[in-house]
Design a protein around this motif. Structure first.
Motif, PDB file in Angstrom:
ATOM      1  N   ASP A  49      31.337  32.157  28.974  1.00  0.00           N
ATOM      2  CA  ASP A  49      31.608  31.423  30.210  1.00  0.00           C
ATOM      3  C   ASP A  49      33.004  31.737  30.753  1.00  0.00           C
ATOM      4  OD1 ASP A  49      31.079  29.730  32.332  1.00  0.00           O
ATOM      5  OD2 ASP A  49      31.783  27.936  31.282  1.00  0.00           O
ATOM      6  N   ASP A  50      33.306  33.036  30.795  1.00  0.00           N
ATOM      7  CA  ASP A  50      34.617  33.474  31.275  1.00  0.00           C
ATOM      8  C   ASP A  50      34.468  34.920  31.751  1.00  0.00           C
ATOM      9  OD1 ASP A  50      37.757  32.632  30.910  1.00  0.00           O
ATOM     10  OD2 ASP A  50      37.483  34.812  30.722  1.00  0.00           O
ATOM     11  N   PRO A  51      35.141  35.310  32.832  1.00  0.00           N
ATOM     12  CA  PRO A  51      35.029  36.693  33.313  1.00  0.00           C
ATOM     13  C   PRO A  51      35.637  37.724  32.363  1.00  0.00           C
ATOM     14  CG  PRO A  51      36.628  35.459  34.623  1.00  0.00           C
ATOM     15  CD  PRO A  51      35.898  34.463  33.771  1.00  0.00           C
ATOM     16  N   LEU A  52      36.539  37.312  31.500  1.00  0.00           N
ATOM     17  CA  LEU A  52      37.135  38.133  30.440  1.00  0.00           C
ATOM     18  C   LEU A  52      38.028  39.261  30.965  1.00  0.00           C
ATOM     19  CD1 LEU A  52      34.153  38.296  27.939  1.00  0.00           C
ATOM     20  CD2 LEU A  52      36.172  36.827  27.830  1.00  0.00           C
ATOM     21  N   LEU A  53      37.477  40.143  31.793  1.00  0.00           N
ATOM     22  CA  LEU A  53      38.280  41.198  32.395  1.00  0.00           C
ATOM     23  C   LEU A  53      38.000  41.247  33.889  1.00  0.00           C
ATOM     24  CD1 LEU A  53      37.293  42.740  29.371  1.00  0.00           C
ATOM     25  CD2 LEU A  53      39.336  43.957  30.153  1.00  0.00           C
ATOM     26  N   LEU A  54      39.060  41.302  34.674  1.00  0.00           N
ATOM     27  CA  LEU A  54      38.948  41.319  36.135  1.00  0.00           C
ATOM     28  C   LEU A  54      39.511  42.630  36.664  1.00  0.00           C
ATOM     29  CD1 LEU A  54      40.203  37.684  36.820  1.00  0.00           C
ATOM     30  CD2 LEU A  54      37.823  38.485  36.818  1.00  0.00           C
ATOM     31  N   VAL A  56      41.568  44.916  38.851  1.00  0.00           N
ATOM     32  CA  VAL A  56      42.759  44.863  39.706  1.00  0.00           C
ATOM     33  C   VAL A  56      43.125  46.299  40.024  1.00  0.00           C
ATOM     34  CG1 VAL A  56      45.162  44.149  39.911  1.00  0.00           C
ATOM     35  CG2 VAL A  56      43.545  42.735  38.611  1.00  0.00           C
ATOM     36  N   GLY A  57      42.797  46.730  41.239  1.00  0.00           N
ATOM     37  CA  GLY A  57      42.997  48.129  41.590  1.00  0.00           C
ATOM     38  C   GLY A  57      42.075  49.002  40.771  1.00  0.00           C
ATOM     39  N   ARG A  58      42.634  49.966  40.054  1.00  0.00           N
ATOM     40  CA  ARG A  58      41.821  50.873  39.244  1.00  0.00           C
ATOM     41  C   ARG A  58      41.772  50.466  37.769  1.00  0.00           C
ATOM     42  NH1 ARG A  58      43.389  56.991  41.369  1.00  0.00           N
ATOM     43  NH2 ARG A  58      42.749  56.682  43.563  1.00  0.00           N
ATOM     44  N   THR A  59      42.403  49.353  37.436  1.00  0.00           N
ATOM     45  CA  THR A  59      42.410  48.906  36.049  1.00  0.00           C
ATOM     46  C   THR A  59      41.733  47.553  35.936  1.00  0.00           C
ATOM     47  OG1 THR A  59      44.540  47.795  36.253  1.00  0.00           O
ATOM     48  CG2 THR A  59      44.563  50.130  35.644  1.00  0.00           C
ATOM     49  N   MET A  60      41.502  47.141  34.704  1.00  0.00           N
ATOM     50  CA  MET A  60      40.923  45.830  34.438  1.00  0.00           C
ATOM     51  C   MET A  60      41.947  45.008  33.677  1.00  0.00           C
ATOM     52  SD  MET A  60      37.011  46.848  33.403  1.00  0.00           S
ATOM     53  CE  MET A  60      36.351  45.227  33.782  1.00  0.00           C
ATOM     54  N   GLN A  61      42.198  43.801  34.154  1.00  0.00           N
ATOM     55  CA  GLN A  61      43.174  42.928  33.531  1.00  0.00           C
ATOM     56  C   GLN A  61      42.468  41.797  32.787  1.00  0.00           C
ATOM     57  OE1 GLN A  61      46.444  43.522  33.415  1.00  0.00           O
ATOM     58  NE2 GLN A  61      46.038  45.425  34.527  1.00  0.00           N
ATOM     59  N   PRO A  62      42.856  41.548  31.531  1.00  0.00           N
ATOM     60  CA  PRO A  62      42.197  40.482  30.765  1.00  0.00           C
ATOM     61  C   PRO A  62      42.603  39.106  31.254  1.00  0.00           C
ATOM     62  CG  PRO A  62      43.984  41.440  29.502  1.00  0.00           C
ATOM     63  CD  PRO A  62      43.858  42.273  30.743  1.00  0.00           C
TER      64      PRO A  62
END
Length: 311
Positions: A49-54, A56-62
């Motif tokens: 129940d959490d997106p975990l990684l979002l 942001v631009g070309r990277t994914m932020q935890p």
């Protein structure tokens, strides 16, 4: 969430995603297809129940929740791997492992040539990946398994890490030949008149400045760098002076127009340590590597000058 039916393979996927911050690279690390990793991330998001990684631009932020899970998941996976490997035979000659080690450029120079010669004979398939050592012990990266070993000088090492003395070192003052202010062995007053270059690699405060402060003195530091190797070249072509580890100073004095001098005060030797996560003391491969590193420790820097320091 029913933990009894939770697919533990998803934790390997989350660990890879948190390491790589990229679906394609995580898929490559796991030898899976990109759609399979994307599908696993979707299941994890639903279960936790959490997106975990979002993105942001070309990277994914935890997310904060993912960061909270990162260390315990990685430690658990490492413990499972160690448990499965207990009793397994580690064969250096057949191994294709890669070890990640953080060192200063100085330690890389005095250790890695000899280590790589040793590995070429005993473990030609083993790979070494070197990373630059920050001024403080990278404890979090060791905890997360992003580094296997750290070699350097540390005043404090938390109890959760294994610490092994590797080499003992001393310091020398290095200046260029025909330096206008250094004709003979400098006394303290002459030392303090010099303009100094300070190398801050692997430490937050040097032994020299700590001693000077305790005695009520201060030297003129006009140039600061994290690089020991560049320091020797800069000193050789300027009127700056630098206090360098003796092994390094002797090496470059044979190559560059440098003269070396005793410090005008007694500091004594200091220790260089091998640091790893104590939990990995039963990791046969890592302990073998630590043994190889220990075997190529340089001799005490105060050995006679005609002895090669990097043999």
């Amino acid at each position: 969430m029913n933990t009894s039916t939770f697919d533990l393979n998803l934790l390997r996927v989350l660990d890879a995603l948190l390491r790589e911050r990229n679906v394609s690279r995580a898929a490559e690390r796991l030898s899976l297809s990109q759609p399979a990793v994307s599908n696993a991330l979707g299941r994890l998001r639903e279960l936790l129940d959490d997106p975990l990684l979002l993105r942001v631009g070309r990277t994914m932020q935890p997310t904060p929740r993912a960061l909270e899970l990162e260390a315990p998941i990685r430690q658990s996976l490492q413990q499972i791997e160690l448990s499965l490997l207990q009793g397994a035979c580690f064969d250096p000659a057949r191994s294709r492992l890669q070890f990640r080690i953080a060192v200063t450029d100085y330690v890389e120079l005095i250790c890695m040539p000899a280590l790589m010669r040793r590995l070429a004979e005993q473990a030609p398939g083993v790979r070494i990946a070197i990373e630059h050592l920050d001024p403080t012990l990278p404890a979090e990266r060791l905890d997360k398994g992003e580094l296997d070993l750290v070699l350097g000088r540390f005043t404090e090492v938390p109890a959760r890490f294994a610490r092994r003395h590797w080499a003992r070192e001393t310091l020398r003052l290095a200046v260029r030949r025909e330096h206008p202010l250094v004709k003979d062995e400098p006394d303290l007053a002459a030392f303090l008149r010099l303009q100094h270059l300070w190398v801050h690699g692997g430490q937050t405060r040097g032994m020299v400045d700590q001693w000077l402060t305790e005695q009520g003195f201060e030297r003129q530091i006009v140039y600061t760098t994290p690089n020991y190797l560049q320091a020797a070249h800069i000193v050789a072509s300027s009127d700056l002076a630098a206090v360098l580890p003796t092994q390094l100073a002797r090496h470059f004095a044979a190559l560059l127009p440098l003269t070396l001098h005793e410090l005008p005060f007694a500091l004594g030797p200091f220790e260089l340590d091998i640091v790893s996560v104590a939990q990995r003391e039963r990791d046969v491969a890592l302990q073998w590597l630590i043994g190889q590193v220990a075997s190529v420790a340089p001799r005490l820097a105060d050995a006679p000058a005609d002895q090669a320091p990097f043999s």
